[in-house]
Design an enzyme around this catalytic site. Structure first.
Site, short mmCIF file in Angstrom:
data_model
loop_
_atom_site.label_atom_id
_atom_site.label_comp_id
_atom_site.label_asym_id
_atom_site.label_seq_id
_atom_site.Cartn_x
_atom_site.Cartn_y
_atom_site.Cartn_z
N ASP A 24 42.13 34.36 41.00
CA ASP A 24 41.27 33.32 40.43
C ASP A 24 40.99 32.23 41.46
OD1 ASP A 24 40.06 31.81 38.06
OD2 ASP A 24 41.64 30.44 38.67
N GLU A 67 39.91 39.77 38.85
CA GLU A 67 40.58 38.70 39.59
C GLU A 67 41.85 39.21 40.26
OE1 GLU A 67 39.28 34.65 37.20
OE2 GLU A 67 41.03 35.76 36.49
#
Length: 231
Positions: free
Chosen positions: A50, A123
Site C-alpha cells: 500500500d 497491494e
C-alpha cells in the site's frame, strides 16, 4: 486455484528471485488459518505494498502533471487510481484471482471474486516485488499496468477549472470574456515563478502567481470568481 506461479510472473512482467514472496503475497488469511499457521498470510505484504503503491503513483503523477495541476488535484488523481475499485479492476485484468490461496469457506463464498480480496492481493504483490527487487521493478510494474489510465486520468473526474467557470460566468452575465497577461517571470529554469494579470472590461480584476503560466492563470481566475460572486 491456478498454482502456476511462473505463469503469473509472465502476466505481471516480473520474475521473482525469491518465489516464496510471491507465494506469500497470494496467501489469504483464511488459507493460513486453515493450515494452523504453518504458512504466512499476505497482510503484512499488503501493508507494505500500500505504501509502495502510493509512493510510485505519486511520483508518476508528479512527473506527468506536477507542473500543470495543484497539489489537491494530484491528490484526487492518486486517490482515484489506487482506490479499491481500481485495484480490484487491475487484479481482475491480470487474472490474479485465479492464483489466490483461499480457505474453503472463503472459496465457497466467492472470495476469489471479492473486490476487497483482489485489491489487497494486488497491494501484497506490489510489496513482494519491492522486497524482492526494490523500487525500480515496482515502477515498471505499476507504470505498465496503469499506462493508459495515467494518460487519461484527468478526464475521469472533474478537475477544478476556475478559468472555464469564470468564462462561463462572464459570458452569461456580462457578455464578455476575460483575458490574461503575463506580467513577470522570475527564478531559474528549474524553479520558475509566473505572475499573471486577469483583464476584465479593460481593467486588472485580479492577479495570480504560480510555478507555470497555467497555474498562475487559474489562481487569478479563482480570485476573480470570488470578486464577481461577492460583488
Amino acid at each position: 486455484m491456478n498454482e502456476d506461479l511462473t505463469g503469473l510472473e509472465r502476466i505481471i512482467g516480473y520474475n521473482f528471485k525469491d518465489k516464496s514472496l510471491l507465494d506469500q503475497a497470494l496467501t489469504h488469511r483464511s488459507y493460513a488459518t486453515e493450515h494452523s499457521g504453518m504458512v504466512s498470510d499476505n497482510e503484512r505484504l499488503e501493508f507494505l505494498g500500500d505504501a509502495v503503491l502510493e509512493l510510485v503513483m505519486t511520483k508518476l503523477l508528479f512527473d506527468l502533471y506536477g507542473k500543470e495541476y495543484s497539489e489537491g488535484d494530484l491528490t484526487r488523481m492518486r486517490a482515484f487510481l489506487v482506490n479499491e475499485n481500481q485495484l480490484a479492476s487491475q487484479a481482475q485484468r491480470l487474472t490474479i484471482g485465479e492464483f489466490i490461496k483461499l480457505g474453503k469457506g472463503e472459496e465457497r463464498s466467492g472470495g476469489r471474486y471479492k473486490k476487497s480480496i483482489l485489491a489487497d492481493t494486488f497491494e501484497a504483490i506490489t510489496g513482494a516485488i519491492y522486497l524482492d527487487g526494490g523500487l525500480d521493478p515496482c515502477f515498471k510494474f505499476i507504470k505498465s499496468i496503469y499506462d493508459e489510465l495515467l494518460k487519461n486520468v484527468t478526464s475521469q473526474f472533474k478537475i477544478d477549472d476556475y478559468k472555464s467557470a469564470l468564462q462561463e460566468l462572464t459570458q452569461a452575465k456580462f457578455h464578455v470574456v476575460p483575458t490574461y497577461r503575463v506580467e513577470r517571470i522570475s527564478g531559474p529554469d528549474h524553479n520558475r515563478s509566473f505572475e499573471v494579470a486577469l483583464i476584465f472590461e479593460g481593467d486588472v480584476l485580479a492577479r495570480g502567481k504560480g510555478s507555470s503560466k497555467k497555474k498562475a492563470e487559474q489562481e487569478a481566475a479563482k480570485k476573480a470568481l470570488k470578486i464577481l460572486k461577492d460583488g
